[in-house]
Motif scaffolding. Structure first.
Motif, PDB file in Angstrom:
ATOM      1  N   PRO A  18       0.806  -1.228   0.000  1.00 32.91           N
ATOM      2  CA  PRO A  18       0.000   0.000   0.000  1.00 32.91           C
ATOM      3  C   PRO A  18       0.840   1.282   0.000  1.00 32.91           C
ATOM      4  O   PRO A  18       0.435   2.298  -0.571  1.00 32.91           O
ATOM      5  CB  PRO A  18      -0.827  -0.116   1.275  1.00 32.91           C
ATOM      6  CG  PRO A  18      -0.058  -1.034   2.150  1.00 32.91           C
ATOM      7  CD  PRO A  18       0.660  -1.979   1.239  1.00 32.91           C
ATOM      8  N   TYR A  19       2.004   1.259   0.628  1.00 34.73           N
ATOM      9  CA  TYR A  19       2.860   2.447   0.673  1.00 34.73           C
ATOM     10  C   TYR A  19       3.331   2.822  -0.729  1.00 34.73           C
ATOM     11  O   TYR A  19       3.310   3.988  -1.121  1.00 34.73           O
ATOM     12  CB  TYR A  19       4.049   2.171   1.600  1.00 34.73           C
ATOM     13  CG  TYR A  19       5.020   3.308   1.722  1.00 34.73           C
ATOM     14  CD1 TYR A  19       4.682   4.462   2.417  1.00 34.73           C
ATOM     15  CD2 TYR A  19       6.281   3.237   1.140  1.00 34.73           C
ATOM     16  CE1 TYR A  19       5.574   5.511   2.522  1.00 34.73           C
ATOM     17  CE2 TYR A  19       7.175   4.275   1.250  1.00 34.73           C
ATOM     18  CZ  TYR A  19       6.819   5.405   1.944  1.00 34.73           C
ATOM     19  OH  TYR A  19       7.700   6.445   2.047  1.00 34.73           O
ATOM     20  N   PHE A  20       3.749   1.826  -1.503  1.00 24.97           N
ATOM     21  CA  PHE A  20       4.188   2.045  -2.877  1.00 24.97           C
ATOM     22  C   PHE A  20       3.050   2.613  -3.719  1.00 24.97           C
ATOM     23  O   PHE A  20       3.226   3.587  -4.451  1.00 24.97           O
ATOM     24  CB  PHE A  20       4.684   0.723  -3.475  1.00 24.97           C
ATOM     25  CG  PHE A  20       4.962   0.781  -4.948  1.00 24.97           C
ATOM     26  CD1 PHE A  20       6.089   1.420  -5.430  1.00 24.97           C
ATOM     27  CD2 PHE A  20       4.093   0.196  -5.856  1.00 24.97           C
ATOM     28  CE1 PHE A  20       6.342   1.475  -6.791  1.00 24.97           C
ATOM     29  CE2 PHE A  20       4.346   0.249  -7.213  1.00 24.97           C
ATOM     30  CZ  PHE A  20       5.466   0.888  -7.677  1.00 24.97           C
ATOM     31  N   CYS A  21       1.872   2.030  -3.598  1.00 30.85           N
ATOM     32  CA  CYS A  21       0.728   2.483  -4.395  1.00 30.85           C
ATOM     33  C   CYS A  21       0.302   3.901  -4.029  1.00 30.85           C
ATOM     34  O   CYS A  21      -0.078   4.676  -4.902  1.00 30.85           O
ATOM     35  CB  CYS A  21      -0.441   1.519  -4.227  1.00 30.85           C
ATOM     36  SG  CYS A  21      -0.167  -0.036  -5.086  1.00 30.85           S
ATOM     37  N   SER A  22       0.391   4.244  -2.756  1.00 25.07           N
ATOM     38  CA  SER A  22       0.001   5.598  -2.370  1.00 25.07           C
ATOM     39  C   SER A  22       1.013   6.629  -2.884  1.00 25.07           C
ATOM     40  O   SER A  22       0.628   7.737  -3.273  1.00 25.07           O
ATOM     41  CB  SER A  22      -0.156   5.701  -0.854  1.00 25.07           C
ATOM     42  OG  SER A  22       1.069   5.473  -0.204  1.00 25.07           O
ATOM     43  N   LYS A  23       2.296   6.280  -2.923  1.00 19.09           N
ATOM     44  CA  LYS A  23       3.290   7.205  -3.473  1.00 19.09           C
ATOM     45  C   LYS A  23       3.100   7.381  -4.978  1.00 19.09           C
ATOM     46  O   LYS A  23       3.203   8.494  -5.498  1.00 19.09           O
ATOM     47  CB  LYS A  23       4.702   6.718  -3.166  1.00 19.09           C
ATOM     48  CG  LYS A  23       5.080   6.911  -1.704  1.00 19.09           C
ATOM     49  CD  LYS A  23       6.520   6.648  -1.490  1.00 19.09           C
ATOM     50  CE  LYS A  23       7.200   7.985  -1.555  1.00 19.09           C
ATOM     51  NZ  LYS A  23       8.555   7.978  -1.040  1.00 19.09           N
ATOM     52  N   ILE A  24       2.801   6.292  -5.670  1.00 19.67           N
ATOM     53  CA  ILE A  24       2.557   6.377  -7.108  1.00 19.67           C
ATOM     54  C   ILE A  24       1.322   7.234  -7.373  1.00 19.67           C
ATOM     55  O   ILE A  24       1.313   8.087  -8.264  1.00 19.67           O
ATOM     56  CB  ILE A  24       2.399   4.969  -7.717  1.00 19.67           C
ATOM     57  CG1 ILE A  24       3.715   4.194  -7.666  1.00 19.67           C
ATOM     58  CG2 ILE A  24       1.867   5.029  -9.141  1.00 19.67           C
ATOM     59  CD1 ILE A  24       4.808   4.733  -8.560  1.00 19.67           C
ATOM     60  N   MET A  25       0.277   7.017  -6.580  1.00 21.07           N
ATOM     61  CA  MET A  25      -0.952   7.807  -6.733  1.00 21.07           C
ATOM     62  C   MET A  25      -0.663   9.289  -6.489  1.00 21.07           C
ATOM     63  O   MET A  25      -1.122  10.148  -7.242  1.00 21.07           O
ATOM     64  CB  MET A  25      -2.021   7.320  -5.766  1.00 21.07           C
ATOM     65  CG  MET A  25      -3.224   8.217  -5.673  1.00 21.07           C
ATOM     66  SD  MET A  25      -4.356   8.043  -7.012  1.00 21.07           S
ATOM     67  CE  MET A  25      -5.402   6.796  -6.359  1.00 21.07           C
ATOM     68  N   GLY A  26       0.110   9.612  -5.467  1.00 20.95           N
ATOM     69  CA  GLY A  26       0.472  11.000  -5.189  1.00 20.95           C
ATOM     70  C   GLY A  26       1.258  11.623  -6.335  1.00 20.95           C
ATOM     71  O   GLY A  26       1.029  12.779  -6.701  1.00 20.95           O
ATOM     72  N   SER A  27       2.170  10.864  -6.913  1.00 22.64           N
ATOM     73  CA  SER A  27       2.950  11.369  -8.038  1.00 22.64           C
ATOM     74  C   SER A  27       2.062  11.623  -9.250  1.00 22.64           C
ATOM     75  O   SER A  27       2.204  12.655  -9.921  1.00 22.64           O
ATOM     76  CB  SER A  27       4.043  10.366  -8.395  1.00 22.64           C
ATOM     77  OG  SER A  27       4.731  10.775  -9.546  1.00 22.64           O
ATOM     78  N   LEU A  28       1.138  10.720  -9.520  1.00 22.96           N
ATOM     79  CA  LEU A  28       0.244  10.898 -10.669  1.00 22.96           C
ATOM     80  C   LEU A  28      -0.709  12.076 -10.467  1.00 22.96           C
ATOM     81  O   LEU A  28      -0.993  12.824 -11.407  1.00 22.96           O
ATOM     82  CB  LEU A  28      -0.534   9.606 -10.935  1.00 22.96           C
ATOM     83  CG  LEU A  28       0.302   8.450 -11.488  1.00 22.96           C
ATOM     84  CD1 LEU A  28      -0.529   7.173 -11.540  1.00 22.96           C
ATOM     85  CD2 LEU A  28       0.868   8.781 -12.852  1.00 22.96           C
ATOM     86  N   ILE A  29      -1.192  12.255  -9.253  1.00 27.59           N
ATOM     87  CA  ILE A  29      -2.074  13.399  -8.973  1.00 27.59           C
ATOM     88  C   ILE A  29      -1.312  14.714  -9.131  1.00 27.59           C
ATOM     89  O   ILE A  29      -1.810  15.662  -9.743  1.00 27.59           O
ATOM     90  CB  ILE A  29      -2.696  13.279  -7.567  1.00 27.59           C
ATOM     91  CG1 ILE A  29      -3.732  12.160  -7.549  1.00 27.59           C
ATOM     92  CG2 ILE A  29      -3.324  14.594  -7.124  1.00 27.59           C
ATOM     93  CD1 ILE A  29      -4.254  11.824  -6.174  1.00 27.59           C
ATOM     94  N   THR A  30      -0.097  14.773  -8.617  1.00 26.28           N
ATOM     95  CA  THR A  30       0.714  15.989  -8.734  1.00 26.28           C
ATOM     96  C   THR A  30       1.061  16.277 -10.191  1.00 26.28           C
ATOM     97  O   THR A  30       1.035  17.428 -10.623  1.00 26.28           O
ATOM     98  CB  THR A  30       1.999  15.846  -7.895  1.00 26.28           C
ATOM     99  OG1 THR A  30       1.654  15.437  -6.585  1.00 26.28           O
ATOM    100  CG2 THR A  30       2.756  17.143  -7.830  1.00 26.28           C
ATOM    101  N   SER A  31       1.353  15.240 -10.948  1.00 27.62           N
ATOM    102  CA  SER A  31       1.637  15.418 -12.365  1.00 27.62           C
ATOM    103  C   SER A  31       0.396  15.884 -13.121  1.00 27.62           C
ATOM    104  O   SER A  31       0.487  16.702 -14.046  1.00 27.62           O
ATOM    105  CB  SER A  31       2.158  14.111 -12.955  1.00 27.62           C
ATOM    106  OG  SER A  31       2.533  14.280 -14.291  1.00 27.62           O
ATOM    107  N   THR A  32      -0.775  15.401 -12.724  1.00 28.30           N
ATOM    108  CA  THR A  32      -2.018  15.846 -13.345  1.00 28.30           C
ATOM    109  C   THR A  32      -2.259  17.324 -13.054  1.00 28.30           C
ATOM    110  O   THR A  32      -2.707  18.078 -13.938  1.00 28.30           O
ATOM    111  CB  THR A  32      -3.205  14.997 -12.842  1.00 28.30           C
ATOM    112  OG1 THR A  32      -2.939  13.618 -13.126  1.00 28.30           O
ATOM    113  CG2 THR A  32      -4.501  15.408 -13.500  1.00 28.30           C
ATOM    114  N   ILE A  33      -1.950  17.763 -11.849  1.00 31.31           N
ATOM    115  CA  ILE A  33      -2.061  19.185 -11.514  1.00 31.31           C
ATOM    116  C   ILE A  33      -1.114  20.008 -12.395  1.00 31.31           C
ATOM    117  O   ILE A  33      -1.486  21.063 -12.915  1.00 31.31           O
ATOM    118  CB  ILE A  33      -1.784  19.417 -10.014  1.00 31.31           C
ATOM    119  CG1 ILE A  33      -2.909  18.815  -9.179  1.00 31.31           C
ATOM    120  CG2 ILE A  33      -1.613  20.899  -9.706  1.00 31.31           C
ATOM    121  CD1 ILE A  33      -2.614  18.746  -7.700  1.00 31.31           C
ATOM    122  N   GLY A  34       0.106  19.518 -12.589  1.00 25.83           N
ATOM    123  CA  GLY A  34       1.052  20.205 -13.473  1.00 25.83           C
ATOM    124  C   GLY A  34       0.548  20.269 -14.906  1.00 25.83           C
ATOM    125  O   GLY A  34       0.727  21.279 -15.597  1.00 25.83           O
TER     126      GLY A  34
END
Length: 163
Positions: free
Chosen positions: A122-138
């Motif tokens: 779950p830790y890996f998946c939450s970091k990936i999700m955070g990266s994708l959300i931040t990239s979507t904001i960019g």
């Protein structure tokens, strides 16, 4: 002639969001012990989609940082809008690949024999999700930047000055 403040703010937001997305994606890994003898280690580099996202996010923040360094009166500004569109297409493509890869590791695919990993890591998946959300904001910030640049460069109603 100075650069407009909204352009500087949008570029800084794009640089920050792409930089954060790159760092979070680069640092996403997790090792877990399944049962007593099996150790599972997952990293972003295990999936080409996440590696593509990392590379494109690095391109995004480097490009936007370099554009902020261009002097106001430079002839390079004529090519910036075209390069903005190209970088935004790359970011959009990488987001599509990244979100689809995330969906695969989240839900798995029984036809391909791919088990879901987010229950185990779950830790890996939450970091990936955070990266994708931040990239979507960019991506959204870059799109707004393109639209505001087009609004300034092209008269929105093609009316021109009749005086």
């Amino acid at each position: 002639m100075a650069k407009p403040v909204k352009t500087i703010v949008l570029r800084v937001l794009a640089v920050v969001s792409f930089l954060i997305a790159s760092i979070v994606m680069f640092l996403s890994n997790q090792t877990v012990q399944v049962q007593n003898s099996i150790k599972v280690k997952v990293k972003y580099i295990d999936w080409n989609g996440f590696l593509f996202c990392l590379v494109v996010n690095c391109i995004g923040w480097l490009y936007n940082g370099l554009v902020m360094a261009i002097p106001s009166g430079s002839q390079l500004w004529k090519t910036v809008i075209v390069l903005d569109v190209i970088v935004n297409i790359l970011v959009g493509t990488s987001l599509g690949v990244g979100w689809q890869t995330y969906s695969l590791i989240r839900h798995g695919n029984i036809y391909a024999g791919c088990a879901p990993l987010c229950g185990i890591t779950p830790y890996f998946c939450s970091k990936i999700m955070g990266s994708l959300i931040t990239s979507t904001i960019g991506f959204v910030v870059s799109f707004v930047l393109i639209m505001s640049t087009l609004h300034v460069c092209v008269d929105p109603f093609l009316l021109g000055d009749n005086s």
